[in-house]
Design a protein around this motif. Structure first.
Motif, PDB file in Angstrom:
ATOM      1  N   PHE A 157       3.497   0.038   1.436  1.00 51.58           N
ATOM      2  CA  PHE A 157       2.103  -0.291   1.136  1.00 51.58           C
ATOM      3  C   PHE A 157       1.390   0.922   0.529  1.00 51.58           C
ATOM      4  O   PHE A 157       0.705   0.805  -0.494  1.00 51.58           O
ATOM      5  N   ILE A 158       1.552   2.095   1.142  1.00 52.54           N
ATOM      6  CA  ILE A 158       0.927   3.326   0.637  1.00 52.54           C
ATOM      7  C   ILE A 158       1.412   3.628  -0.774  1.00 52.54           C
ATOM      8  O   ILE A 158       0.621   4.008  -1.644  1.00 52.54           O
ATOM      9  N   TYR A 159       2.699   3.443  -1.024  1.00 50.15           N
ATOM     10  CA  TYR A 159       3.259   3.689  -2.349  1.00 50.15           C
ATOM     11  C   TYR A 159       2.602   2.784  -3.391  1.00 50.15           C
ATOM     12  O   TYR A 159       2.254   3.229  -4.482  1.00 50.15           O
ATOM     13  N   GLY A 160       2.419   1.524  -3.050  1.00 52.53           N
ATOM     14  CA  GLY A 160       1.776   0.591  -3.971  1.00 52.53           C
ATOM     15  C   GLY A 160       0.338   0.972  -4.276  1.00 52.53           C
ATOM     16  O   GLY A 160      -0.096   0.940  -5.432  1.00 52.53           O
ATOM     17  N   VAL A 161      -0.404   1.360  -3.254  1.00 46.62           N
ATOM     18  CA  VAL A 161      -1.793   1.788  -3.450  1.00 46.62           C
ATOM     19  C   VAL A 161      -1.841   3.071  -4.274  1.00 46.62           C
ATOM     20  O   VAL A 161      -2.691   3.243  -5.150  1.00 46.62           O
ATOM     21  N   LYS A 219      -0.003   4.052  -6.640  1.00 52.00           N
ATOM     22  CA  LYS A 219       0.179   3.828  -8.078  1.00 52.00           C
ATOM     23  C   LYS A 219      -1.173   3.645  -8.763  1.00 52.00           C
ATOM     24  O   LYS A 219      -1.387   4.132  -9.874  1.00 52.00           O
ATOM     25  N   PHE A 220      -2.100   2.964  -8.100  1.00 49.49           N
ATOM     26  CA  PHE A 220      -3.436   2.781  -8.668  1.00 49.49           C
ATOM     27  C   PHE A 220      -4.194   4.112  -8.713  1.00 49.49           C
ATOM     28  O   PHE A 220      -4.941   4.373  -9.651  1.00 49.49           O
ATOM     29  N   VAL A 221      -3.978   4.941  -7.708  1.00 51.00           N
ATOM     30  CA  VAL A 221      -4.618   6.257  -7.689  1.00 51.00           C
ATOM     31  C   VAL A 221      -4.086   7.106  -8.844  1.00 51.00           C
ATOM     32  O   VAL A 221      -4.854   7.801  -9.519  1.00 51.00           O
ATOM     33  N   VAL A 222      -2.790   7.035  -9.096  1.00 51.60           N
ATOM     34  CA  VAL A 222      -2.198   7.779 -10.212  1.00 51.60           C
ATOM     35  C   VAL A 222      -2.821   7.337 -11.538  1.00 51.60           C
ATOM     36  O   VAL A 222      -3.179   8.166 -12.379  1.00 51.60           O
ATOM     37  N   VAL A 223      -2.978   6.038 -11.717  1.00 53.23           N
ATOM     38  CA  VAL A 223      -3.600   5.527 -12.944  1.00 53.23           C
ATOM     39  C   VAL A 223      -5.040   6.020 -13.047  1.00 53.23           C
ATOM     40  O   VAL A 223      -5.500   6.430 -14.120  1.00 53.23           O
ATOM     41  N   ASN A 250      -0.151  17.415  -6.281  1.00 50.88           N
ATOM     42  CA  ASN A 250       0.060  17.131  -4.857  1.00 50.88           C
ATOM     43  C   ASN A 250       0.368  15.652  -4.623  1.00 50.88           C
ATOM     44  O   ASN A 250       1.204  15.309  -3.786  1.00 50.88           O
ATOM     45  N   LEU A 251      -0.297  14.780  -5.370  1.00 51.20           N
ATOM     46  CA  LEU A 251      -0.028  13.348  -5.260  1.00 51.20           C
ATOM     47  C   LEU A 251       1.397  13.035  -5.716  1.00 51.20           C
ATOM     48  O   LEU A 251       2.097  12.240  -5.087  1.00 51.20           O
ATOM     49  N   SER A 252       1.835  13.671  -6.787  1.00 51.81           N
ATOM     50  CA  SER A 252       3.215  13.480  -7.263  1.00 51.81           C
ATOM     51  C   SER A 252       4.218  13.932  -6.207  1.00 51.81           C
ATOM     52  O   SER A 252       5.226  13.261  -5.959  1.00 51.81           O
ATOM     53  N   THR A 253       3.945  15.070  -5.591  1.00 46.92           N
ATOM     54  CA  THR A 253       4.820  15.570  -4.539  1.00 46.92           C
ATOM     55  C   THR A 253       4.824  14.613  -3.357  1.00 46.92           C
ATOM     56  O   THR A 253       5.869  14.334  -2.761  1.00 46.92           O
ATOM     57  N   TYR A 254       3.669  14.075  -3.020  1.00 42.57           N
ATOM     58  CA  TYR A 254       3.559  13.112  -1.922  1.00 42.57           C
ATOM     59  C   TYR A 254       4.401  11.863  -2.219  1.00 42.57           C
ATOM     60  O   TYR A 254       5.146  11.385  -1.355  1.00 42.57           O
ATOM     61  N   LEU A 255       4.289  11.338  -3.427  1.00 42.80           N
ATOM     62  CA  LEU A 255       5.071  10.159  -3.795  1.00 42.80           C
ATOM     63  C   LEU A 255       6.567  10.454  -3.756  1.00 42.80           C
ATOM     64  O   LEU A 255       7.376   9.599  -3.387  1.00 42.80           O
ATOM     65  N   TYR A 256       6.943  11.675  -4.117  1.00 42.07           N
ATOM     66  CA  TYR A 256       8.338  12.105  -4.009  1.00 42.07           C
ATOM     67  C   TYR A 256       8.773  12.084  -2.541  1.00 42.07           C
ATOM     68  O   TYR A 256       9.848  11.582  -2.215  1.00 42.07           O
ATOM     69  N   GLN A 257       7.929  12.612  -1.656  1.00 45.49           N
ATOM     70  CA  GLN A 257       8.242  12.618  -0.229  1.00 45.49           C
ATOM     71  C   GLN A 257       8.360  11.195   0.322  1.00 45.49           C
ATOM     72  O   GLN A 257       9.263  10.909   1.116  1.00 45.49           O
ATOM     73  N   VAL A 258       7.476  10.316  -0.113  1.00 43.60           N
ATOM     74  CA  VAL A 258       7.536   8.914   0.324  1.00 43.60           C
ATOM     75  C   VAL A 258       8.839   8.282  -0.149  1.00 43.60           C
ATOM     76  O   VAL A 258       9.528   7.593   0.620  1.00 43.60           O
ATOM     77  N   THR A 259       9.210   8.532  -1.392  1.00 45.19           N
ATOM     78  CA  THR A 259      10.453   7.974  -1.938  1.00 45.19           C
ATOM     79  C   THR A 259      11.670   8.492  -1.180  1.00 45.19           C
ATOM     80  O   THR A 259      12.596   7.731  -0.883  1.00 45.19           O
ATOM     81  N   LEU A 260      11.677   9.781  -0.853  1.00 41.85           N
ATOM     82  CA  LEU A 260      12.786  10.330  -0.072  1.00 41.85           C
ATOM     83  C   LEU A 260      12.893   9.632   1.280  1.00 41.85           C
ATOM     84  O   LEU A 260      13.991   9.297   1.734  1.00 41.85           O
ATOM     85  N   PHE A 261      11.760   9.410   1.925  1.00 44.83           N
ATOM     86  CA  PHE A 261      11.768   8.744   3.224  1.00 44.83           C
ATOM     87  C   PHE A 261      12.247   7.299   3.093  1.00 44.83           C
ATOM     88  O   PHE A 261      13.091   6.845   3.878  1.00 44.83           O
ATOM     89  N   LEU A 262      11.746   6.578   2.103  1.00 45.64           N
ATOM     90  CA  LEU A 262      12.103   5.169   1.939  1.00 45.64           C
ATOM     91  C   LEU A 262      13.573   4.974   1.594  1.00 45.64           C
ATOM     92  O   LEU A 262      14.161   3.943   1.928  1.00 45.64           O
ATOM     93  N   PHE A 297       1.571  11.488   8.771  1.00 44.31           N
ATOM     94  CA  PHE A 297       2.346  11.925   9.926  1.00 44.31           C
ATOM     95  C   PHE A 297       2.808  13.370   9.795  1.00 44.31           C
ATOM     96  O   PHE A 297       3.445  13.899  10.697  1.00 44.31           O
ATOM     97  N   SER A 298       2.540  13.971   8.666  1.00 39.61           N
ATOM     98  CA  SER A 298       2.778  15.397   8.441  1.00 39.61           C
ATOM     99  C   SER A 298       1.674  15.885   7.509  1.00 39.61           C
ATOM    100  O   SER A 298       0.828  15.111   7.088  1.00 39.61           O
ATOM    101  N   ALA A 299       1.704  17.156   7.192  1.00 40.16           N
ATOM    102  CA  ALA A 299       0.647  17.743   6.361  1.00 40.16           C
ATOM    103  C   ALA A 299       0.698  17.193   4.935  1.00 40.16           C
ATOM    104  O   ALA A 299       1.767  16.843   4.425  1.00 40.16           O
ATOM    105  N   TRP A 300      -0.487  17.126   4.312  1.00 44.68           N
ATOM    106  CA  TRP A 300      -0.564  16.738   2.909  1.00 44.68           C
ATOM    107  C   TRP A 300       0.135  17.818   2.087  1.00 44.68           C
ATOM    108  O   TRP A 300      -0.058  19.004   2.332  1.00 44.68           O
ATOM    109  N   PRO A 301       0.951  17.445   1.098  1.00 41.79           N
ATOM    110  CA  PRO A 301       1.676  18.452   0.318  1.00 41.79           C
ATOM    111  C   PRO A 301       0.744  19.341  -0.503  1.00 41.79           C
ATOM    112  O   PRO A 301      -0.322  18.903  -0.925  1.00 41.79           O
ATOM    113  N   ASP A 302       1.179  20.558  -0.706  1.00 43.74           N
ATOM    114  CA  ASP A 302       0.419  21.516  -1.503  1.00 43.74           C
ATOM    115  C   ASP A 302       1.368  22.155  -2.498  1.00 43.74           C
ATOM    116  O   ASP A 302       2.151  23.037  -2.146  1.00 43.74           O
TER     117      ASP A 302
END
Length: 102
Positions: free
Chosen positions: A26-30, A32-36, A62-74, A85-90
């Protein structure tokens, strides 16, 4: 064989991870709109001012890194649950992926 599958189905960790995965899908889908939105705002900023917005540039990284982290988890390449559940990427990702054949 059926007993092994039955035992795995009874493990709470598997179902818990499944719920986290649904949350991050769900977060990944949302996201994508933030990236746009970031892309369009940055494009308009360049048109209007001739310069990139530095804060938005950092947020985009940071958003790109976050999406990378989400993809790794998924994709089971990481057990580390991403934000919230962890710190926002920097900055850029610093995660080393462990492949199956290593």
């Amino acid at each position: 064989m059926k007993e092994e599958i039955k035992q795995r189905l009874q493990k709470n960790e598997i179902w818990q991870r499944g719920l986290y995965m649904l949350f991050f899908i769900f977060i990944y889908g949302v996201s994508k709109f933030v990236v746009v939105g970031v892309m369009l705002f940055q494009f308009l900023t360049i048109i209007l001012t001739g310069n990139v917005n530095e804060q938005l540039l950092r947020f985009g990284q940071n958003l790109s890194t976050y999406l990378y982290q989400v993809t790794l988890f998924l994709t089971y390449n990481s057990e580390q649950r991403p934000f919230p559940f962890s710190a926002w990427p920097d900055g850029v990702p610093n995660h080393k992926v462990h492949y199956l054949d290593e």
